[in-house]
Write a protein that holds these residues in place. Structure first.
Motif, PDB file in Angstrom:
ATOM      1  N   GLU A  33       1.112  -1.294   0.371  1.00  0.00           N
ATOM      2  CA  GLU A  33      -0.210  -0.115   0.183  1.00  0.00           C
ATOM      3  C   GLU A  33       0.889   1.416  -0.600  1.00  0.00           C
ATOM      4  OE1 GLU A  33      -4.100   2.030   2.690  1.00  0.00           O
ATOM      5  OE2 GLU A  33      -2.181   0.475   3.551  1.00  0.00           O
ATOM      6  N   ILE A  34       2.201   1.447   0.519  1.00  0.00           N
ATOM      7  CA  ILE A  34       2.321   2.250   1.328  1.00  0.00           C
ATOM      8  C   ILE A  34       3.426   2.366  -0.310  1.00  0.00           C
ATOM      9  CG2 ILE A  34       4.619   2.864   2.141  1.00  0.00           C
ATOM     10  CD1 ILE A  34       4.102   2.313   4.480  1.00  0.00           C
ATOM     11  N   PHE A  35       3.944   1.760  -0.432  1.00  0.00           N
ATOM     12  CA  PHE A  35       5.118   1.152  -2.200  1.00  0.00           C
ATOM     13  C   PHE A  35       4.083   1.540  -2.807  1.00  0.00           C
ATOM     14  CE2 PHE A  35       5.378  -0.698  -6.312  1.00  0.00           C
ATOM     15  CZ  PHE A  35       6.742  -0.034  -6.254  1.00  0.00           C
ATOM     16  N   ASN A  36       2.739   1.581  -3.711  1.00  0.00           N
ATOM     17  CA  ASN A  36       1.462   2.175  -4.667  1.00  0.00           C
ATOM     18  C   ASN A  36       1.411   4.019  -4.223  1.00  0.00           C
ATOM     19  OD1 ASN A  36       1.963  -0.338  -5.735  1.00  0.00           O
ATOM     20  ND2 ASN A  36       0.181  -1.137  -4.276  1.00  0.00           N
ATOM     21  N   TYR A  37       1.404   4.111  -2.477  1.00  0.00           N
ATOM     22  CA  TYR A  37       0.518   5.132  -3.060  1.00  0.00           C
ATOM     23  C   TYR A  37       2.016   6.391  -3.283  1.00  0.00           C
ATOM     24  CZ  TYR A  37       0.612   9.987   0.073  1.00  0.00           C
ATOM     25  OH  TYR A  37       0.692  10.957   0.482  1.00  0.00           O
ATOM     26  N   LEU A 100      17.871   9.449   3.367  1.00  0.00           N
ATOM     27  CA  LEU A 100      17.096   9.869   4.659  1.00  0.00           C
ATOM     28  C   LEU A 100      16.346  11.062   4.739  1.00  0.00           C
ATOM     29  CD1 LEU A 100      20.539   8.414   6.597  1.00  0.00           C
ATOM     30  CD2 LEU A 100      17.475   7.380   5.341  1.00  0.00           C
ATOM     31  N   ASN A 101      16.631  12.282   3.961  1.00  0.00           N
ATOM     32  CA  ASN A 101      16.214  13.685   4.041  1.00  0.00           C
ATOM     33  C   ASN A 101      14.287  14.001   3.498  1.00  0.00           C
ATOM     34  OD1 ASN A 101      18.137  14.826   5.090  1.00  0.00           O
ATOM     35  ND2 ASN A 101      19.433  14.825   3.691  1.00  0.00           N
ATOM     36  N   ILE A 102      14.549  12.580   2.795  1.00  0.00           N
ATOM     37  CA  ILE A 102      12.595  12.342   1.512  1.00  0.00           C
ATOM     38  C   ILE A 102      12.181  12.939   2.575  1.00  0.00           C
ATOM     39  CG2 ILE A 102      11.660  10.711   0.228  1.00  0.00           C
ATOM     40  CD1 ILE A 102      13.856  10.104  -1.125  1.00  0.00           C
ATOM     41  N   GLU A 103      11.054  13.404   2.194  1.00  0.00           N
ATOM     42  CA  GLU A 103      10.161  13.837   2.884  1.00  0.00           C
ATOM     43  C   GLU A 103       8.563  14.179   2.267  1.00  0.00           C
ATOM     44  OE1 GLU A 103       9.350  15.150   6.676  1.00  0.00           O
ATOM     45  OE2 GLU A 103      11.790  14.807   6.763  1.00  0.00           O
ATOM     46  N   ILE A 104       7.606  12.981   2.804  1.00  0.00           N
ATOM     47  CA  ILE A 104       6.306  12.423   1.631  1.00  0.00           C
ATOM     48  C   ILE A 104       4.966  12.713   2.223  1.00  0.00           C
ATOM     49  CG2 ILE A 104       4.861  10.321   0.770  1.00  0.00           C
ATOM     50  CD1 ILE A 104       7.817  10.109  -0.369  1.00  0.00           C
ATOM     51  N   PRO A 105       4.339  13.835   1.898  1.00  0.00           N
ATOM     52  CA  PRO A 105       2.701  13.843   2.135  1.00  0.00           C
ATOM     53  C   PRO A 105       2.458  13.331   2.290  1.00  0.00           C
ATOM     54  CG  PRO A 105       3.801  15.142  -0.256  1.00  0.00           C
ATOM     55  CD  PRO A 105       4.992  14.467   0.310  1.00  0.00           C
ATOM     56  N   TRP A 106       2.064  13.229   3.883  1.00  0.00           N
ATOM     57  CA  TRP A 106       1.321  12.091   4.285  1.00  0.00           C
ATOM     58  C   TRP A 106       0.250  12.563   4.961  1.00  0.00           C
ATOM     59  CZ3 TRP A 106       1.920   6.791   3.757  1.00  0.00           C
ATOM     60  CH2 TRP A 106       1.864   6.124   4.474  1.00  0.00           C
ATOM     61  N   GLU A 107      -1.691  11.491   5.001  1.00  0.00           N
ATOM     62  CA  GLU A 107      -2.723  12.042   6.040  1.00  0.00           C
ATOM     63  C   GLU A 107      -3.284  10.363   6.843  1.00  0.00           C
ATOM     64  OE1 GLU A 107      -5.686  14.233   4.352  1.00  0.00           O
ATOM     65  OE2 GLU A 107      -4.374  15.414   3.338  1.00  0.00           O
ATOM     66  N   ARG A 108      -2.411  10.213   6.667  1.00  0.00           N
ATOM     67  CA  ARG A 108      -2.700   8.332   6.976  1.00  0.00           C
ATOM     68  C   ARG A 108      -2.627   8.441   8.659  1.00  0.00           C
ATOM     69  NH1 ARG A 108      -2.465   4.262   2.871  1.00  0.00           N
ATOM     70  NH2 ARG A 108      -1.970   6.042   0.912  1.00  0.00           N
TER      71      ARG A 108
END
Length: 108
Positions: A33-37, A100-108
């Motif tokens: 699920e995370i991979f697909n997102y 390691l600095n990557i930030e992913i938009p997240w609402e879960r």
């Protein structure tokens, strides 16, 4: 929308030698699920990799999702050929830090 660090979404972030002139990076995600997102929203791009490594986007060879292992593989041109004068990591195993600095938009 808040953001979450990539380390919260992955089980493995690594770099390795891909021959004397290339480095490759693997981001292996915790769930399908995370991979697909991440893949569907195109959060990991050639432009992002270029920015993180301070290189021209033309030096990013590829960014490829690989669903059987829930992974994204990115490959770049090595800044210095493996084993050449001034090169400090012939195996390429210590080059994943900028990821390691990557930030992913997240609402879960």
């Amino acid at each position: 929308m808040s953001k979450i660090n990539i380390t919260e979404l992955t089980t493995v972030i690594r770099s390795k030698n891909a021959g004397p002139y290339e480095l490759t990076f693997d981001l292996i995600f915790k769930t399908e699920e995370i991979f697909n997102y991440v893949v569907e929203n195109k959060f990991i791009t050639e432009e992002l990799i270029a920015k993180l490594y301070g290189i021209d986007v033309e030096k990013v060879i590829s960014v490829v999702p690989y669903s059987p292992s829930k992974a994204i593989k990115a490959t770049i041109v090595r800044p210095i050929a493996a084993g050449d004068v001034g090169e400090t990591d012939v195996y390429g195993a210590q080059q994943h830090g900028p990821l390691l600095n990557i930030e992913i938009p997240w609402e879960r």
